[in-house]
Scaffold this motif. Structure first.
Motif, PDB file in Angstrom:
ATOM      1  N   GLU A 132       0.834  -1.206   0.000  1.00 47.94           N
ATOM      2  CA  GLU A 132       0.000   0.000   0.000  1.00 47.94           C
ATOM      3  C   GLU A 132       0.869   1.257   0.000  1.00 47.94           C
ATOM      4  O   GLU A 132       0.570   2.237  -0.695  1.00 47.94           O
ATOM      5  CB  GLU A 132      -0.946  -0.035   1.205  1.00 47.94           C
ATOM      6  CG  GLU A 132      -2.038  -1.080   1.056  1.00 47.94           C
ATOM      7  CD  GLU A 132      -2.771  -1.387   2.345  1.00 47.94           C
ATOM      8  OE1 GLU A 132      -3.997  -1.488   2.322  1.00 47.94           O
ATOM      9  OE2 GLU A 132      -2.103  -1.545   3.401  1.00 47.94           O
ATOM     10  N   CYS A 137      -0.237   4.878  -0.801  1.00 53.04           N
ATOM     11  CA  CYS A 137      -1.301   4.910   0.201  1.00 53.04           C
ATOM     12  C   CYS A 137      -0.711   4.677   1.588  1.00 53.04           C
ATOM     13  O   CYS A 137       0.442   4.292   1.723  1.00 53.04           O
ATOM     14  CB  CYS A 137      -2.340   3.826  -0.091  1.00 53.04           C
ATOM     15  SG  CYS A 137      -3.025   3.878  -1.757  1.00 53.04           S
ATOM     16  N   LYS A 138      -1.526   4.906   2.597  1.00 53.36           N
ATOM     17  CA  LYS A 138      -1.119   4.581   3.952  1.00 53.36           C
ATOM     18  C   LYS A 138      -1.389   3.103   4.206  1.00 53.36           C
ATOM     19  O   LYS A 138      -2.306   2.539   3.618  1.00 53.36           O
ATOM     20  CB  LYS A 138      -1.902   5.429   4.966  1.00 53.36           C
ATOM     21  CG  LYS A 138      -1.621   6.917   4.866  1.00 53.36           C
ATOM     22  CD  LYS A 138      -2.476   7.679   5.863  1.00 53.36           C
ATOM     23  CE  LYS A 138      -2.219   9.186   5.757  1.00 53.36           C
ATOM     24  NZ  LYS A 138      -3.083   9.947   6.697  1.00 53.36           N
ATOM     25  N   GLU A 141      -4.943   1.412   3.983  1.00 49.73           N
ATOM     26  CA  GLU A 141      -5.859   2.272   3.237  1.00 49.73           C
ATOM     27  C   GLU A 141      -6.581   1.524   2.122  1.00 49.73           C
ATOM     28  O   GLU A 141      -7.786   1.675   1.954  1.00 49.73           O
ATOM     29  CB  GLU A 141      -5.087   3.451   2.651  1.00 49.73           C
ATOM     30  CG  GLU A 141      -5.875   4.734   2.637  1.00 49.73           C
ATOM     31  CD  GLU A 141      -5.019   5.934   2.239  1.00 49.73           C
ATOM     32  OE1 GLU A 141      -5.410   7.051   2.589  1.00 49.73           O
ATOM     33  OE2 GLU A 141      -3.984   5.750   1.584  1.00 49.73           O
ATOM     34  N   SER A 144      -9.184  -0.792   3.410  1.00 44.99           N
ATOM     35  CA  SER A 144     -10.352  -0.130   3.982  1.00 44.99           C
ATOM     36  C   SER A 144     -11.085   0.709   2.966  1.00 44.99           C
ATOM     37  O   SER A 144     -12.033   1.397   3.285  1.00 44.99           O
ATOM     38  CB  SER A 144      -9.937   0.763   5.157  1.00 44.99           C
ATOM     39  OG  SER A 144      -9.095   1.806   4.703  1.00 44.99           O
ATOM     40  N   ARG A 146     -10.252   3.446   1.227  1.00 42.17           N
ATOM     41  CA  ARG A 146     -10.215   4.898   1.353  1.00 42.17           C
ATOM     42  C   ARG A 146      -9.306   5.557   0.336  1.00 42.17           C
ATOM     43  O   ARG A 146      -8.909   6.695   0.484  1.00 42.17           O
ATOM     44  CB  ARG A 146      -9.718   5.293   2.754  1.00 42.17           C
ATOM     45  CG  ARG A 146     -10.611   4.870   3.872  1.00 42.17           C
ATOM     46  CD  ARG A 146     -10.224   5.565   5.152  1.00 42.17           C
ATOM     47  NE  ARG A 146      -8.876   5.265   5.568  1.00 42.17           N
ATOM     48  CZ  ARG A 146      -8.538   4.263   6.362  1.00 42.17           C
ATOM     49  NH1 ARG A 146      -9.437   3.431   6.796  1.00 42.17           N
ATOM     50  NH2 ARG A 146      -7.282   4.072   6.704  1.00 42.17           N
ATOM     51  N   SER A 147      -8.928   4.832  -0.701  1.00 43.79           N
ATOM     52  CA  SER A 147      -7.892   5.381  -1.565  1.00 43.79           C
ATOM     53  C   SER A 147      -8.329   5.498  -3.000  1.00 43.79           C
ATOM     54  O   SER A 147      -9.243   4.857  -3.473  1.00 43.79           O
ATOM     55  CB  SER A 147      -6.640   4.505  -1.492  1.00 43.79           C
ATOM     56  OG  SER A 147      -5.638   4.996  -2.330  1.00 43.79           O
ATOM     57  N   HIS A 446     -17.722   3.250  -0.293  1.00 45.70           N
ATOM     58  CA  HIS A 446     -17.085   3.535   0.978  1.00 45.70           C
ATOM     59  C   HIS A 446     -18.035   4.243   1.915  1.00 45.70           C
ATOM     60  O   HIS A 446     -18.959   4.944   1.501  1.00 45.70           O
ATOM     61  CB  HIS A 446     -15.832   4.385   0.771  1.00 45.70           C
ATOM     62  CG  HIS A 446     -14.990   4.445   2.010  1.00 45.70           C
ATOM     63  ND1 HIS A 446     -15.083   5.459   2.927  1.00 45.70           N
ATOM     64  CD2 HIS A 446     -14.079   3.589   2.507  1.00 45.70           C
ATOM     65  CE1 HIS A 446     -14.256   5.228   3.931  1.00 45.70           C
ATOM     66  NE2 HIS A 446     -13.635   4.100   3.692  1.00 45.70           N
TER      67      HIS A 446
END
Length: 459
Positions: A132, A137-138, A141, A144, A146-147, A446
């Motif tokens: 990631e 991305c974090k 992320e 989940s 969120r990216s 999301h």
């Protein structure tokens, strides 16, 4: 034909060797001797550690031994040009990049077979985090949801690829969790401490919680609590970004320094400017209105707790608890499968709610609607969120008729097909089309989308 530069050809050949080895190892665990020896020679020649080619060695271990490589993994696969200062492709850099990319891809996507230990799951989760990071991305992320992504330069545009990677990572993680002897791991505090909570792990814990006791049950509850707290922190930040209510100008502003409208004060007092003294005399201060109009709102959340909706249920249970903590928001929570249960008394504690749920079974939406409708006191000030895939034991019509009646009464009805962290969700096409015709299209994707809808109504 123009003769190719031998150095360029050498770099291209090296890169191809690394990628051919990657493909060979992804599709067949058996080593290809020629590719392995050639790859080792390439890696050593460009100054990288041979351990980079060992799929049993985690990225964490590589970075611990060679700290300078951490920065190279960050953003490794983002669409940035690998050109040199003159705009030409830096083929030497591309070879190095191929070696590092191969490492994270092989460690994540070649997840093997057989029983998985807590340590192996933890290592995989860490390697997935490095992937990631390589994608810009974090850690966590992509899993989940969120990216996003965008692209330019010589590297591929990942904007379309990244949303597809998250569900695949979630599926691999879920498979690893299923291959664990989870009850034995939970019964050992040392092994349980190695587990990192994830949606896949929480799903298995919720399914198996009635079969656990003693130390195993305590460890399971601790993992669920930890996961709930982590997700709640993220969702609470999203909710708090909302502006709650319109400014109420009928309420005089509080005359305190933090409300002082400095720009307006200066503008309104410009007539008092003294050119000789170069001084502005202020004879009136102006303050901002901060009081907001708030009308008590009722939020009714109905969650399908059948086996296909675990991800959405966990997210929405946590979200309901956050909104329940807001002033003048009256939250009610109902979960259902073939029966409905009113979880409103525990809505402030999503951990307690999740422990009271019973996953699995089918869908009987009309039973849940019969419990939800009496909770509607003032339709214009009520929002009903219904989270389900809407696959109903061939009884689509009765549920939709109830939903349509609620909507016609003035209730803000929000159908939610999925608010997932990692997986794909299918929504019954029959319902999807009718919700669209009703003017209440299904939210799917999301959880930010649901947060936005709720903030718009409750604000």
């Amino acid at each position: 034909m123009t003769e190719r530069d031998p150095e360029v050809t050498s770099h291209d050949n090296r890169r191809q060797v690394l990628y051919w080895r990657l493909l060979a190892r992804l599709f067949d665990n058996e080593e290809q001797a020629a590719l392995e020896s050639a790859s080792v020679a390439v890696v050593e020649d460009i100054g990288l550690p041979p351990a980079l080619l060992d799929p049993q060695v985690s990225v964490d271990s590589i970075v611990q031994r060679h700290p300078d490589l951490a920065a190279e993994f960050d953003g490794l696969m983002t669409p940035e040009s690998t050109s040199d200062g003159d705009g030409e492709r830096d083929r030497a850099a591309e070879v190095r990049r191929a070696a590092l990319v191969s490492k994270v891809l092989l460690n994540v996507f070649n997840s093997g077979s057989g029983t998985v230990t807590a340590g192996q799951l933890s290592c995989w989760q860490s390697d997935a985090g490095w992937l990631e990071r390589a994608l810009g991305c974090k850690p966590g992320e992509l899993r989940s949801g969120r990216s996003g992504g965008s692209g330019s330069g010589n590297a591929p545009d990942l904007s379309r690829l990244i949303p597809e990677i998250g569900p695949e990572l979630g599926a691999i993680e879920a498979d690893l969790v299923k291959r664990m002897h989870l009850r034995e791991v939970l019964a050992d505090p040392g092994l349980a401490a190695q587990l990192t909570p994830s949606m896949s792990l929480i799903e298995q814990l919720l399914r198996d919680k009635n079969n656990l006791s003693g130390v195993a049950l305590a460890n399971a509850k601790a993992l669920i609590r930890r996961f709930v707290d982590e997700v709640a922190e993220v969702l609470r930040t999203q909710v708090e970004k909302a502006t709650v209510g319109a400014v109420d100008r009928s309420v005089p502003p509080k005359r305190v320094f933090r409300n002082l409208d400095l720009d307006r004060t200066i503008w309104k007092n410009l007539t008092n400017w003294s050119p000789e003294e170069e001084r502005l005399y202020v004879d009136r201060l102006f303050y901002r209105h901060t009081a907001r109009k708030t009308t008590p709102q009722r939020l009714i959340v109905v969650v399908d707790q059948s086996g296909s909706m675990v991800d959405s249920m966990v997210n929405c249970t946590i979200l309901a608890s956050i909104f329940a903590g807001l002033p003048k928001v009256d939250v009610h929570l109902i979960a259902y499968d073939t029966q409905a249960i009113d979880l409103t008394p525990w809505v402030h504690d999503p951990f307690d709610v999740l422990l009271r749920t019973k996953l699995g079974g089918g869908n009987d939406g009309p039973v849940a609607m019969a419990m939800a409708r009496p909770k509607i006191a003032e339709p214009q000030n009520t929002v009903m969120v219904w989270i389900s895939d809407f696959y109903e034991f061939d009884r689509s019509q009765p549920l939709f008729e109830g939903i349509e009646a609620v909507h016609r009464s003035g209730v803000k009805f929000i159908p939610v097909g999925s608010v997932t962290s990692s997986g794909r969700q299918e929504v019954n096409p029959w319902f999807r089309e009718r919700f669209k015709a009703l003017g209440t299209p299904v939210i799917s994707g999301h959880i930010r989308k649901l947060v936005h809808e709720l903030k718009t109504f409750l604000g």
